[in-house]
Design a protein around this motif. Structure first.
Motif, mmCIF file in Angstrom:
data_model
loop_
_atom_site.group_PDB
_atom_site.id
_atom_site.type_symbol
_atom_site.label_atom_id
_atom_site.label_comp_id
_atom_site.label_asym_id
_atom_site.label_seq_id
_atom_site.Cartn_x
_atom_site.Cartn_y
_atom_site.Cartn_z
ATOM 1 N N ALA A 21 -7.554 -4.709 -6.062
ATOM 2 C CA ALA A 21 -6.632 -5.850 -6.130
ATOM 3 C C ALA A 21 -6.934 -6.909 -5.084
ATOM 4 O O ALA A 21 -6.398 -8.027 -5.157
ATOM 5 C CB ALA A 21 -5.188 -5.362 -5.965
ATOM 6 N N VAL A 23 -6.219 -6.713 -1.779
ATOM 7 C CA VAL A 23 -5.096 -6.822 -0.848
ATOM 8 C C VAL A 23 -5.177 -5.676 0.158
ATOM 9 O O VAL A 23 -6.062 -4.809 0.092
ATOM 10 C CB VAL A 23 -3.743 -6.771 -1.590
ATOM 11 C CG1 VAL A 23 -3.621 -7.928 -2.582
ATOM 12 C CG2 VAL A 23 -3.566 -5.432 -2.323
ATOM 13 N N THR A 27 0.260 -3.894 1.474
ATOM 14 C CA THR A 27 0.767 -4.634 0.320
ATOM 15 C C THR A 27 0.920 -3.721 -0.881
ATOM 16 O O THR A 27 1.902 -3.826 -1.636
ATOM 17 C CB THR A 27 -0.172 -5.806 -0.010
ATOM 18 O OG1 THR A 27 -0.211 -6.694 1.099
ATOM 19 C CG2 THR A 27 0.288 -6.559 -1.252
ATOM 20 N N VAL A 31 4.430 -3.098 -2.959
ATOM 21 C CA VAL A 31 4.565 -3.363 -4.400
ATOM 22 C C VAL A 31 4.954 -2.094 -5.146
ATOM 23 O O VAL A 31 5.908 -2.097 -5.938
ATOM 24 C CB VAL A 31 3.253 -3.949 -4.969
ATOM 25 C CG1 VAL A 31 3.337 -4.051 -6.495
ATOM 26 C CG2 VAL A 31 2.972 -5.312 -4.356
ATOM 27 N N TRP A 36 8.581 -5.495 -2.572
ATOM 28 C CA TRP A 36 7.691 -6.636 -2.363
ATOM 29 C C TRP A 36 8.405 -7.981 -2.438
ATOM 30 O O TRP A 36 7.905 -8.969 -1.906
ATOM 31 C CB TRP A 36 6.565 -6.614 -3.417
ATOM 32 C CG TRP A 36 7.075 -6.672 -4.830
ATOM 33 C CD1 TRP A 36 7.436 -5.639 -5.615
ATOM 34 C CD2 TRP A 36 7.281 -7.855 -5.616
ATOM 35 N NE1 TRP A 36 7.863 -6.067 -6.852
ATOM 36 C CE2 TRP A 36 7.784 -7.433 -6.880
ATOM 37 C CE3 TRP A 36 7.102 -9.222 -5.383
ATOM 38 C CZ2 TRP A 36 8.086 -8.331 -7.889
ATOM 39 C CZ3 TRP A 36 7.406 -10.117 -6.401
ATOM 40 C CH2 TRP A 36 7.891 -9.675 -7.626
ATOM 41 N N VAL A 40 5.715 -10.667 -0.783
ATOM 42 C CA VAL A 40 4.431 -11.049 -1.393
ATOM 43 C C VAL A 40 4.748 -11.800 -2.683
ATOM 44 O O VAL A 40 5.867 -11.719 -3.208
ATOM 45 C CB VAL A 40 3.526 -9.831 -1.679
ATOM 46 C CG1 VAL A 40 3.239 -9.051 -0.414
ATOM 47 C CG2 VAL A 40 4.155 -8.924 -2.737
ATOM 48 N N SER A 41 3.784 -12.509 -3.198
ATOM 49 C CA SER A 41 4.023 -13.291 -4.409
ATOM 50 C C SER A 41 4.048 -12.386 -5.635
ATOM 51 O O SER A 41 3.507 -11.279 -5.631
ATOM 52 C CB SER A 41 2.918 -14.336 -4.588
ATOM 53 O OG SER A 41 1.688 -13.699 -4.909
ATOM 54 N N ARG A 43 2.486 -12.973 -8.312
ATOM 55 C CA ARG A 43 1.093 -12.873 -8.798
ATOM 56 C C ARG A 43 0.371 -11.729 -8.115
ATOM 57 O O ARG A 43 -0.357 -10.955 -8.754
ATOM 58 C CB ARG A 43 0.384 -14.202 -8.531
ATOM 59 C CG ARG A 43 -1.052 -14.225 -9.022
ATOM 60 C CD ARG A 43 -1.665 -15.586 -8.774
ATOM 61 N NE ARG A 43 -3.050 -15.638 -9.183
ATOM 62 C CZ ARG A 43 -3.832 -16.709 -9.079
ATOM 63 N NH1 ARG A 43 -3.319 -17.839 -8.572
ATOM 64 N NH2 ARG A 43 -5.077 -16.683 -9.488
ATOM 65 N N THR A 44 0.576 -11.585 -6.811
ATOM 66 C CA THR A 44 -0.061 -10.492 -6.076
ATOM 67 C C THR A 44 0.487 -9.143 -6.544
ATOM 68 O O THR A 44 -0.264 -8.177 -6.716
ATOM 69 C CB THR A 44 0.170 -10.657 -4.562
ATOM 70 O OG1 THR A 44 -0.439 -11.875 -4.135
ATOM 71 C CG2 THR A 44 -0.422 -9.492 -3.796
ATOM 72 N N ALA A 47 -1.098 -8.171 -9.695
ATOM 73 C CA ALA A 47 -2.484 -7.731 -9.487
ATOM 74 C C ALA A 47 -2.531 -6.286 -8.983
ATOM 75 O O ALA A 47 -3.392 -5.498 -9.409
ATOM 76 C CB ALA A 47 -3.168 -8.658 -8.479
ATOM 77 N N VAL A 48 -1.607 -5.937 -8.102
ATOM 78 C CA VAL A 48 -1.563 -4.564 -7.572
ATOM 79 C C VAL A 48 -1.210 -3.583 -8.689
ATOM 80 O O VAL A 48 -1.849 -2.535 -8.839
ATOM 81 C CB VAL A 48 -0.554 -4.466 -6.415
ATOM 82 C CG1 VAL A 48 -0.311 -3.003 -6.036
ATOM 83 C CG2 VAL A 48 -1.054 -5.256 -5.205
#
Length: 342
Positions: A21, A23, A27, A31, A36, A40-41, A43-44, A47-48
């Motif tokens: 991911a 990160v 993070t 998530v 989160w 964190v965003s 989007r992030t 991704a995770v």
């Protein structure tokens, strides 16, 4: 292609998820721990989660719970697994537990009643708390004084050893039974009482004595104790129905199993239920409508007390006050009770 579940495949780690991911491991923990938001965003976070799915990553919950000091497991102590009532208590507790990511482990008192062996020698660290249903008074000594919160069901609310109590309105149930029989003209009663020394049975006896304590009613009650099985109850009821003095017109039983034995005793003596003698139970187990005539009894919301017990334990663990108040019970008037014989 070798998958994470293939023999010999290395189990993917949070470090692998972080690498895919792009990160940090911190993070990934935020998530996948659902902490989160605001840190964190989105989007992030997506991704995770996508990297975890791609790798087939599953968090090591045992290790995570060990770090947090929580196992998300409760112990439910019951007198016996053969009693339908306690099976329904477990169902209620497990339903609420599942909604909060908890599991419930059953622990029956080995002898049904009497002292339970201390299960904590090997399992203390694997539990977050205990829910204990009604049983003989000495059975819980092994559980007091531990560092685990204890929620008691159907037990003495003055017991300071519990973090919370969840009770049924047992006394009101006995008052409902007594009012029902008095209204049918009964004045000569036998209380077929459980021989098990337990707070819940003591409450039934006290409520019955109070309800029949008005001299103006002219009611009399005699107590006959019986073991909690059909044959023992039948023997005790036969003794009560053939003893000296006028025959009782109603047998008030501490539970449905005793009531089933009382009905068998009446039939063996050539008595009709309810024409010659009325019989009432307590619990509203499945057998209450399986016998003939069907039992007049008090319905106890077994699943609801299990639900409330688990909810109380969750509240204690979260530092909140459990929901107050006793659970109401309901008289189920059926064919085993009728007008007193002339």
């Amino acid at each position: 292609m070798q998958t994470p579940d293939s023999p010999g495949a290395a189990r993917p780690t949070s470090r692998d998820v972080a690498r895919v991911a792009g990160v940090s491991q911190a993070t990934v923990s935020l998530v996948l721990g659902d902490k989160w938001r605001g840190r964190v965003s989105e989007r992030t976070a997506d991704a995770v989660r996508e990297a975890a799915r791609e790798l087939g990553y599953r968090p090591n919950l045992a290790a995570r719970n060990l770090r947090l000091g929580r196992t998300r497991t409760a112990l439910l102590v019951v007198p016996a697994l053969t009693n339908e009532f306690f099976a329904r208590v477990y169902t209620g507790a497990a339903t609420v537990a599942a909604r909060h990511g908890f599991g419930v482990v059953l622990y029956p008192s080995p002898d049904g009643v009497g002292p339970a062996r201390d299960p904590f020698a090997s399992a203390r660290a694997a539990l977050d708390g205990i829910i204990a249903s009604s049983m003989a008074a000495d059975a819980l000594k092994a559980f007091h004084g531990t560092d685990l919160p204890l929620v008691m069901l159907d037990s003495d609310p003055s017991d300071a050893g519990a973090a919370a109590h969840v009770n049924l309105d047992i006394a009101d149930g006995m008052r409902q039974v007594t009012a029902h029989l008095l209204g049918l003209g009964h004045r000569r009663f036998v209380h077929l009482a459980s021989a098990v020394p337990s707070w819940t049975f003591d409450v039934r006896a006290a409520a019955l004595a109070d309800a029949l304590g008005d001299p103006a009613d002219g009611a009399t009650v005699r107590t006959v104790r019986a073991p909690l099985d059909v044959d023992g109850a039948r023997t005790a009821a036969e003794r009560a129905l053939t003893g000296p003095g006028p025959r009782p017109t109603a047998l008030i039983c501490d539970d449905d199993i005793l009531a089933a034995g009382a009905c068998k005793a009446a039939r063996r003596l050539g008595l009709r239920v309810p024409e010659d003698v009325s019989v009432t139970g307590f619990d509203d187990l499945a057998l209450a409508t399986a016998v003939e005539p069907e039992l007049t009894t008090v319905r106890l919301p077994a699943e609801r007390i299990g639900e409330r017990g688990m909810a109380a334990l969750l509240a204690v663990l979260a530092g909140r006050s459990p929901e107050p108040g006793d659970l109401p019970v309901t008289l189920m008037a059926r064919d085993s009770s009728g007008p007193a014989p002339a």
